[in-house]
Structures are given as C-alpha cells and as structure tokens.
Write a protein that holds these residues in place. Structure first.
Motif, PDB file in Angstrom:
ATOM      1  N   LEU A 544       0.823  -1.221   0.000  1.00  0.00           N
ATOM      2  CA  LEU A 544       0.000   0.000   0.000  1.00  0.00           C
ATOM      3  C   LEU A 544       0.852   1.263   0.000  1.00  0.00           C
ATOM      4  O   LEU A 544       0.398   2.318  -0.443  1.00  0.00           O
ATOM      5  CB  LEU A 544      -0.927   0.008   1.214  1.00  0.00           C
ATOM      6  N   LEU A 545       2.082   1.137   0.514  1.00  0.00           N
ATOM      7  CA  LEU A 545       2.959   2.310   0.450  1.00  0.00           C
ATOM      8  C   LEU A 545       3.346   2.589  -1.001  1.00  0.00           C
ATOM      9  O   LEU A 545       3.522   3.718  -1.417  1.00  0.00           O
ATOM     10  CB  LEU A 545       4.233   2.080   1.275  1.00  0.00           C
ATOM     11  N   ARG A 546       3.475   1.506  -1.769  1.00  0.00           N
ATOM     12  CA  ARG A 546       3.846   1.682  -3.184  1.00  0.00           C
ATOM     13  C   ARG A 546       2.649   2.086  -4.027  1.00  0.00           C
ATOM     14  O   ARG A 546       2.774   2.751  -5.047  1.00  0.00           O
ATOM     15  CB  ARG A 546       4.406   0.387  -3.735  1.00  0.00           C
ATOM     16  N   ARG A 547       1.480   1.575  -3.673  1.00  0.00           N
ATOM     17  CA  ARG A 547       0.274   1.896  -4.453  1.00  0.00           C
ATOM     18  C   ARG A 547      -0.881   2.095  -3.465  1.00  0.00           C
ATOM     19  O   ARG A 547      -1.606   1.158  -3.128  1.00  0.00           O
ATOM     20  CB  ARG A 547      -0.043   0.744  -5.418  1.00  0.00           C
ATOM     21  N   PRO A 548      -1.060   3.335  -3.005  1.00  0.00           N
ATOM     22  CA  PRO A 548      -2.032   3.581  -1.932  1.00  0.00           C
ATOM     23  C   PRO A 548      -3.481   3.317  -2.330  1.00  0.00           C
ATOM     24  O   PRO A 548      -4.299   2.983  -1.490  1.00  0.00           O
ATOM     25  CB  PRO A 548      -1.826   5.047  -1.574  1.00  0.00           C
ATOM     26  N   ASP A 556       4.159  -4.588  -6.509  1.00  0.00           N
ATOM     27  CA  ASP A 556       3.956  -3.806  -5.286  1.00  0.00           C
ATOM     28  C   ASP A 556       4.278  -4.623  -4.044  1.00  0.00           C
ATOM     29  O   ASP A 556       4.533  -4.082  -2.976  1.00  0.00           O
ATOM     30  CB  ASP A 556       2.485  -3.330  -5.186  1.00  0.00           C
ATOM     31  N   LEU A 557       4.258  -5.946  -4.200  1.00  0.00           N
ATOM     32  CA  LEU A 557       4.506  -6.815  -3.038  1.00  0.00           C
ATOM     33  C   LEU A 557       6.008  -6.890  -2.761  1.00  0.00           C
ATOM     34  O   LEU A 557       6.808  -6.805  -3.700  1.00  0.00           O
ATOM     35  CB  LEU A 557       3.971  -8.225  -3.318  1.00  0.00           C
ATOM     36  N   PRO A 558       6.406  -7.054  -1.486  1.00  0.00           N
ATOM     37  CA  PRO A 558       7.847  -7.131  -1.186  1.00  0.00           C
ATOM     38  C   PRO A 558       8.522  -8.278  -1.933  1.00  0.00           C
ATOM     39  O   PRO A 558       7.865  -9.276  -2.273  1.00  0.00           O
ATOM     40  CB  PRO A 558       7.874  -7.398   0.319  1.00  0.00           C
ATOM     41  N   ARG A 577      18.268 -11.744  -2.713  1.00  0.00           N
ATOM     42  CA  ARG A 577      17.011 -12.154  -3.341  1.00  0.00           C
ATOM     43  C   ARG A 577      16.195 -10.927  -3.788  1.00  0.00           C
ATOM     44  O   ARG A 577      15.684 -10.878  -4.908  1.00  0.00           O
ATOM     45  CB  ARG A 577      16.185 -12.976  -2.348  1.00  0.00           C
ATOM     46  N   ASP A 578      16.148  -9.892  -2.918  1.00  0.00           N
ATOM     47  CA  ASP A 578      15.381  -8.699  -3.294  1.00  0.00           C
ATOM     48  C   ASP A 578      15.997  -8.022  -4.517  1.00  0.00           C
ATOM     49  O   ASP A 578      15.287  -7.524  -5.390  1.00  0.00           O
ATOM     50  CB  ASP A 578      15.306  -7.717  -2.123  1.00  0.00           C
ATOM     51  N   ALA A 579      17.359  -8.018  -4.565  1.00  0.00           N
ATOM     52  CA  ALA A 579      18.027  -7.385  -5.718  1.00  0.00           C
ATOM     53  C   ALA A 579      17.690  -8.157  -6.994  1.00  0.00           C
ATOM     54  O   ALA A 579      17.455  -7.567  -8.059  1.00  0.00           O
ATOM     55  CB  ALA A 579      19.539  -7.365  -5.491  1.00  0.00           C
ATOM     56  N   ILE A 580      17.634  -9.481  -6.906  1.00  0.00           N
ATOM     57  CA  ILE A 580      17.325 -10.299  -8.085  1.00  0.00           C
ATOM     58  C   ILE A 580      15.894 -10.042  -8.540  1.00  0.00           C
ATOM     59  O   ILE A 580      15.622  -9.835  -9.736  1.00  0.00           O
ATOM     60  CB  ILE A 580      17.525 -11.802  -7.772  1.00  0.00           C
ATOM     61  N   VAL A 581      14.967  -9.993  -7.589  1.00  0.00           N
ATOM     62  CA  VAL A 581      13.559  -9.749  -7.943  1.00  0.00           C
ATOM     63  C   VAL A 581      13.439  -8.386  -8.627  1.00  0.00           C
ATOM     64  O   VAL A 581      12.787  -8.235  -9.671  1.00  0.00           O
ATOM     65  CB  VAL A 581      12.665  -9.811  -6.682  1.00  0.00           C
ATOM     66  N   GLN A 582      14.132  -7.379  -8.061  1.00  0.00           N
ATOM     67  CA  GLN A 582      14.056  -6.032  -8.644  1.00  0.00           C
ATOM     68  C   GLN A 582      14.625  -6.038 -10.070  1.00  0.00           C
ATOM     69  O   GLN A 582      14.038  -5.467 -10.980  1.00  0.00           O
ATOM     70  CB  GLN A 582      14.819  -5.049  -7.744  1.00  0.00           C
ATOM     71  N   ALA A 583      15.782  -6.724 -10.237  1.00  0.00           N
ATOM     72  CA  ALA A 583      16.407  -6.752 -11.566  1.00  0.00           C
ATOM     73  C   ALA A 583      15.470  -7.427 -12.565  1.00  0.00           C
ATOM     74  O   ALA A 583      15.345  -6.981 -13.726  1.00  0.00           O
ATOM     75  CB  ALA A 583      17.735  -7.489 -11.500  1.00  0.00           C
ATOM     76  N   LEU A 584      14.793  -8.469 -12.142  1.00  0.00           N
ATOM     77  CA  LEU A 584      13.864  -9.164 -13.045  1.00  0.00           C
ATOM     78  C   LEU A 584      12.661  -8.282 -13.374  1.00  0.00           C
ATOM     79  O   LEU A 584      12.196  -8.239 -14.520  1.00  0.00           O
ATOM     80  CB  LEU A 584      13.383 -10.472 -12.406  1.00  0.00           C
ATOM     81  N   LEU A 585      12.185  -7.564 -12.367  1.00  0.00           N
ATOM     82  CA  LEU A 585      11.045  -6.661 -12.616  1.00  0.00           C
ATOM     83  C   LEU A 585      11.472  -5.570 -13.602  1.00  0.00           C
ATOM     84  O   LEU A 585      10.752  -5.254 -14.556  1.00  0.00           O
ATOM     85  CB  LEU A 585      10.568  -6.023 -11.308  1.00  0.00           C
ATOM     86  N   ASP A 586      12.695  -5.016 -13.376  1.00  0.00           N
ATOM     87  CA  ASP A 586      13.183  -3.950 -14.266  1.00  0.00           C
ATOM     88  C   ASP A 586      13.347  -4.471 -15.693  1.00  0.00           C
ATOM     89  O   ASP A 586      13.172  -3.734 -16.656  1.00  0.00           O
ATOM     90  CB  ASP A 586      14.548  -3.419 -13.777  1.00  0.00           C
ATOM     91  N   ALA A 587      13.709  -5.755 -15.806  1.00  0.00           N
ATOM     92  CA  ALA A 587      13.965  -6.319 -17.143  1.00  0.00           C
ATOM     93  C   ALA A 587      12.734  -7.044 -17.694  1.00  0.00           C
ATOM     94  O   ALA A 587      12.860  -7.848 -18.613  1.00  0.00           O
ATOM     95  CB  ALA A 587      15.153  -7.267 -17.061  1.00  0.00           C
ATOM     96  N   ASP A 588      11.580  -6.796 -17.103  1.00  0.00           N
ATOM     97  CA  ASP A 588      10.337  -7.437 -17.559  1.00  0.00           C
ATOM     98  C   ASP A 588      10.443  -8.956 -17.575  1.00  0.00           C
ATOM     99  O   ASP A 588       9.943  -9.625 -18.486  1.00  0.00           O
ATOM    100  CB  ASP A 588       9.985  -6.971 -18.972  1.00  0.00           C
ATOM    101  N   GLY A 589      11.158  -9.503 -16.614  1.00  0.00           N
ATOM    102  CA  GLY A 589      11.282 -10.956 -16.520  1.00  0.00           C
ATOM    103  C   GLY A 589      12.353 -11.552 -17.423  1.00  0.00           C
ATOM    104  O   GLY A 589      12.538 -12.765 -17.433  1.00  0.00           O
ATOM    105  N   ASN A 590      13.076 -10.710 -18.198  1.00  0.00           N
ATOM    106  CA  ASN A 590      14.091 -11.231 -19.107  1.00  0.00           C
ATOM    107  C   ASN A 590      15.351 -11.627 -18.315  1.00  0.00           C
ATOM    108  O   ASN A 590      16.040 -10.784 -17.742  1.00  0.00           O
ATOM    109  CB  ASN A 590      14.427 -10.146 -20.154  1.00  0.00           C
ATOM    110  N   ARG A 591      15.617 -12.954 -18.257  1.00  0.00           N
ATOM    111  CA  ARG A 591      16.718 -13.476 -17.441  1.00  0.00           C
ATOM    112  C   ARG A 591      18.080 -12.964 -17.909  1.00  0.00           C
ATOM    113  O   ARG A 591      18.962 -12.698 -17.103  1.00  0.00           O
ATOM    114  CB  ARG A 591      16.737 -15.005 -17.506  1.00  0.00           C
TER     115      ARG A 591
END
Ligand SMILES: Nc1ncnc2c1ncn2[C@@H]1O[C@H](COP(=O)(O)OP(=O)(O)OP(=O)(O)O)[C@@H](O)[C@H]1O
Length: 617
Positions: A544-548, A556-558, A577-591
């Motif tokens: 909710l902090l990311r999308r009120p 939006d989920l951790p 793990r969080d850095a990997i999730v962020q990188a995947l989100l930034d790359a639209d899931g492109n490994r």
C-alpha cells in the motif's frame, strides 16, 4: 598432441597472464575454465588461503547419499590401485562424504579443507571440480594450474553433476580428485558414468516411493467399499467411489487436507466438514520409504451429506475480542483496545483444517476442557480462541497473559486479581513454550488453584508446534490440558486466501478503494508465509505504500513474496534475493538482461532463482 607437462606449463603461463591482465589468452584453457577464472576473481576469492566455509547441518543420510553409496563403493573397488579421493556433495557444493583409496591423498585433501562439511563453491575456493560444475551446469576436468587457487594446483579434479531424473535439478556433484602426477583424462569419463548411475538409482528410488504408495492404495481399495485416495509428491490417485461421492471442488479440498495431514506427526485420522456441508471421516496410513515420506493413503467415509455449517453470523453480532487483557510489568491491567478485531469474524473460513480447528475449539470450550492451541506463529491461535469463546459465552470475560508476563515479578499481583474475577472467565496463556522454569512453576500453581475454586473458569494456552519435540520447561504443564487443537498455517488454507487477503486489506485500508489483482493474488498464493498473518499484514502494508489506491500488482509486493524458499534466509541472502527480484522486474522478466544488470553469469542467476524459489516473475 602436446605432452602433459608442456600443456600444464602453457596453462600456468595463461593463468599468470590472466592474473596480471584480466584476460585468459587465446586457447590455453577452455572457455568454461576462462569464465570460471573471471567469476572467481570477481567474487573476490582469496588465491592464497582456502576459504571453504564449514557447515555442521548436513544431511548425510539423504536420498542422494543412499542412492550414491553402492556406486561409490563400486568405483572405489575399481580404482583401488590408483591414489584417489572420491567425494559427494549436496546441492550447495557442501561435501557430504569423501572416500580415499590412499592415505596420502586423504591427507593432502584435508590440508585444503576438501573434507566432509566444507563448502567448495567457486566463490570461496575459485575454479574447482565441484563449484565450477554448479556454475557451468556440466561436468568438468580441472587439472593443476587450471585451479585459480594456488593451493589447489597440486590436484586434478573431475566433477560431474548429479541431476534429479525428473526435475533435472542438480542435486549434488560427484568428484574424483588425484594429485596431478597420478591423474588421467579417464577420471573424467569415470566420474560422468558414475554420476549417471547415481541418477539411475535416484529414479529407481523415486519409483520405489511411488510403487509403495500405489501398493498401499491398491491394498486399501481391495479391502473396503469406501472411497480411497492416495497423495504423495505430484501424484494423486482416487478410486471410483471418490468420483461418485465428491465433486471436483470437494476432491480438491480433500487433497489439500490430506497434504496437511501428511505434514503432521500424529496418525492420519480426522473428520472434516467440506464447504458443501458434507462431513467426511478420513483414516489411513503414512507411507515412509527410508527417511522420506512417500505419501498418504486415506480411506474416506461420508458421515453426513449436508451437515449445517457452524453458525458464523447472527450470534456474532455482539462478539467482542478479549474483553480484558491482563498485562503486568507495573502497568496493572489494561483494556484490550490494542487487539484490533478484524472486520469480519476470524473463524470464518472454509479450508477443512481450519473448520476442524474451529469446531474442536468450540467443543473444548463447551465442555470446559483446558485447551492447548498449537500452530505456527501468527496463524491467529490467540485471536481465534478469544473470538470463539466470546461467541460461546456472550457475557464472559477473557484475560490474555503472555509468557513473558508470567515470568515477571508483578505477576503475583496480577494472579490475585485474576482469581478475584467472578464472571465466567477465559484465561489464555500465550506462547507457554517461552516460559522459564520459574514461569512454569508459577503457572502450574495458578492452574492448580484455578482447578480448586468454584467459579466458571476456562483455560487455553498457545504454543508453537516446533517446540513440541524440545525438552523446554513447558512440558511439565501439559498435565493440566485435556485437549489439543492445531491451527493450520496460511499456506494450508489455499481456498480461504483470497477472502483473508481482503479481510486484512479492509483492516489496514478501511475506506480506500484497494483491490488485489489476479496476478498479485497468484504471487500471494505461491508464497509460503512462514510468519502467517503478521507477515501478510506487513506485506500488504508495504504494497500500500507503493500503491495507496487502486489495484495492487505483483511488483507492489515485497521481494520475498516472489520466492518460495522454505528455509530461513540470512540477511545477505534476503538482500540478494530482493536485488534479483528487482532486476527481473526492471527487465520485464528477461533473465539475460537481469543477469547482465546484476553482473552475474546467467547460470548463476538460474541457480539463485532455484535456490530462492523465485518462480513467479
Ligand atoms: N482471520 C484474520 N484476519 C485478519 N487478521 C488476523 C486474522 N487472524 C489473526 N489475525 C491477526 O494476525 C495477528 C496474529 O494473530 P494472533 O496473535 O492471534 O496469532 P498467534 O498464532 O496467537 O500468534 P503467536 O504465536 O505469534 O502468539 C494479529 O494481529 C491478529 O489480529
């Protein structure tokens, strides 16, 4: 073909060039070795000291060890004349066992910590016959100076991955090591063929589990006319009676409950009420092969077609959460205003295990049985007992007393006040597994006094199931309890999850128009929620902090929600793990792009995705 000595000299020169210039030269070493050198250096491996981390929590009786043993014994016999060490690692490059055909090679291996318990990942030891197999995904033969680490250069190591025959996940590595002067390229062929033999054994072992499950299923089916199901791993079997008695959604609930029973310690006997009102009694057997639980076979009896669901509304209108919460520590008692009641009754829910817990708690309170409420932290044990109690006793009061408070000095004062209450009262002792010996004695004395006084008193205590097998002091209190109920964790309440998410969201974002998208709900369903409601609450607050307002999306989920790693991650692992999730989100899931952004090899990224259970991106 260059003779081995010349070849080793060329490799040593290439290694020296690489260390001074960062380039591995043209063709002295293979691409796999060159890539490994680069990874080793960028991981910061110290080339003068072996930094193999020691672990004392290895499973040396695992299926992998069991299936490898006969192959390794054969290999040892076949190579008895050559001084070799044969090592088996687990899926994290940690050495499970090592067999030596000669004392000297054993001593040399010990000196570089190539021994049971030590981790031979590339990050700690650089290029080697174990860690490099994990990084490259294939077998390898690393000879002399191909080891980037100085102290490993005396060795030649051949390593091959052992893959699970069905999932193809690397379960471990088989390694043969010798001193370079005793080595031969044959070591590479030997280790590859032995690893394949181990894979074959893994396959046979798996089918033994399935075979045992199948045989028990058939045995049950032939001796009864009732419905029979078997669940185990990815297998579900059901006889014709199951199909005729239960519709697909009912079968789904039964499977879910069977998997829940499979994870419990007790005998698999239970009675559940399905969403449609049908009451089903289940009784069966847990099938164990070696150390593994292969599955569960259950005979199902339909007890009633449409039993009415326990009243959840109406009687609930005047429900209050604990009327009073006892607190000590110099503050005396305070109202339980801080215990915020969820927007709708907690006891609502349709998962069979949950319904079962609600029914058992209701019955225990009706019969005045002192009740132990067990389950993981944050499953709502306390809130559920309190809510059901106030439904069963609308005018009653309840006191909640935490283990920490029982152990503190002002508890004596609190105790007197508790005993002075004259209205029907529920005493809920929270987390009694945290009690000190002193606390246990105090509570023991209190419960004895309570049993002697003539006024309606109800007793419940919560505790975390994981501590049941411990020798903690609380065990001495168990004589005071007549009933035990297990509250299931969120991950075993798959069919309730959407409603629970809405409930938690309504609690924290009352009037705001917030919903959870289907994709975000998928992420929530896949995650294991080890801290249950508390974690769900935290995750939704963070979202909710990311999308009120509006519709919450997966991103939006951790980060941890995108993984299903069952083990507890260390601080560094969580950050990674969080850095990997962020990188995947930034790359639209492109490994490929994500690996490049993180500066790691694609194979490393895949390994980390598996290790952290990141599957939803
Ligand atoms: N059905 C529910 N919907 C929303 N929130 C809930 C629900 N059940 C419990 N909670 C919330 O989850 C939190 C944990 O609940 P509770 O303290 O009852 O769990 P517990 O299992 O007793 O925890 P612990 O073992 O850590 O003491 C509380 O904040 C409670 O309000």
């Amino acid at each position: 073909m260059a003779n081995p000595t010349d070849q080793r000299l060329r490799i040593a020169a290439a290694r020296a060039d690489f260390l001074s210039s960062g380039h591995a030269g043209d063709d002295a070493v293979s691409d796999v070795v060159a890539a490994s050198w680069k990874r080793s250096i960028s991981a910061g491996a110290d080339l003068s000291e072996v930094e193999a981390t020691y672990h004392n929590d290895l499973d040396t009786k695992s299926r992998l060890v069991r299936c490898s043993e006969p192959i390794i014994i054969r290999l040892r016999e076949e190579t008895a004349d050559i001084p070799l060490s044969i090592a088996l690692t687990d899926g994290k490059a940690r050495i499970l066992t090592r067999w030596d055909t000669d004392q000297l090679i054993g001593m040399m291996c010990d000196r570089v910590s190539f021994a049971g318990g030590f981790e031979y990942a590339e990050t700690g030891v650089g290029t080697n016959g174990v860690g490099t197999v994990f990084e490259s995904g294939g077998s390898i033969f690393v000879v002399g100076p191909e080891h980037i680490h100085e102290r490993l250069q005396a060795f030649a190591c051949a390593g091959a991955p052992i893959r699970d025959p069905l999932t193809r996940r690397v379960e471990g590595v088989l390694d043969i090591s010798a001193l370079t002067e005793h080595s031969s390229p044959l070591m590479h062929s030997l280790v590859r063929s032995a690893a394949l033999d181990i894979e074959r054994n893994l396959l046979i072992d798996r089918s033994q589990c399935q075979q045992a499950l199948f045989e028990t299923f058939v045995r049950f089916d032939t001796r009864t006319r009732n419905a029979v199901i078997a669940v185990g791993g990815s297998v579900v079997m059901a006889n014709a009676m199951v199909q005729s008695l239960f519709d697909p959604s009912e079968q789904q609930s039964i499977h879910e409950h069977a998997r829940y029973l499979m994870a419990q310690h007790d005998r698999p006997v239970d009675q559940i009420e399905l969403l449609t009102g049908k009451v089903v009694r289940m009784r069966g057997a847990r099938i164990v092969v070696g150390n593994d639980i292969a599955g569960l076979v259950l005979e199902l009896r339909l007890i009633s077609e449409a039993a009415s669901m326990p009243a959840e509304t109406g009687a609930f209108e005047d429900r209050t959460l604990p009327a009073v919460s006892g607190r000590c520590g110099g503050r005396g008692y305070e109202s339980a205003a801080s215990l915020r009641a969820p927007a709708s009754p907690i006891s609502q829910g349709h998962s069979p295990a949950w319904r079962r817990a609600c029914d058992d708690i209701t019955e225990a309170l009706r019969y005045h049985d002192a009740l132990l409420v067990m389950g993981e932290h944050g499953t709502g044990k306390f809130s559920l007992v309190a809510e059901i109690y106030h439904r069963v006793n609308p005018g009653g009061r309840s006191f909640a007393i935490d283990a920490a408070d029982i152990s503190c000095d002002s508890y004596v004062e609190a105790e007197e006040a508790l005993k002075a209450t004259t209205v029907p009262t529920l005493y809920i002792f929270r987390n009694i597994d945290n009690l000190s010996t002193d606390g246990v004695e105090r509570l023991h004395a209190f419960l004895e006094t309570l049993a002697d006084i003539e006024r309606p008193a109800y007793v419940a205590a919560t505790l975390s199931e994981v501590n049941l097998d411990s020798d903690l002091p609380f065990h001495d209190l168990l004589i005071h309890f007549q009933r035990a109920v297990t509250v299931p964790p969120l991950r075993h309440r798959a069919e309730d999850l959407p409603a629970l998410v809405t409930q938690v969201l309504t609690n924290i974002a009352d009037r705001r128009g917030v919903r959870v998208s289907l994709a975000a709900m998928r992420v929530i369903r896949c995650y294991t929620w080890p801290r249950n409601f508390r974690q769900l609450d935290e995750a939704l607050r963070a979202a909710l902090l990311r999308r009120p307002v509006g519709e919450l999306q997966p991103e939006d989920l951790p980060g941890y929600c995108h993984g299903s790693a069952r083990r507890q991650l260390s601080g560094i692992e969580s950050v990674e793990r969080d850095a990997i999730v962020q990188a995947l989100l930034d790359a639209d899931g492109n490994r490929i792009q994500a690996a490049a952004a993180l500066g790691i090899a694609r194979s490393s990224l895949y390994r980390k995705l598996k290790s952290y259970g990141i599957t939803t991106l």
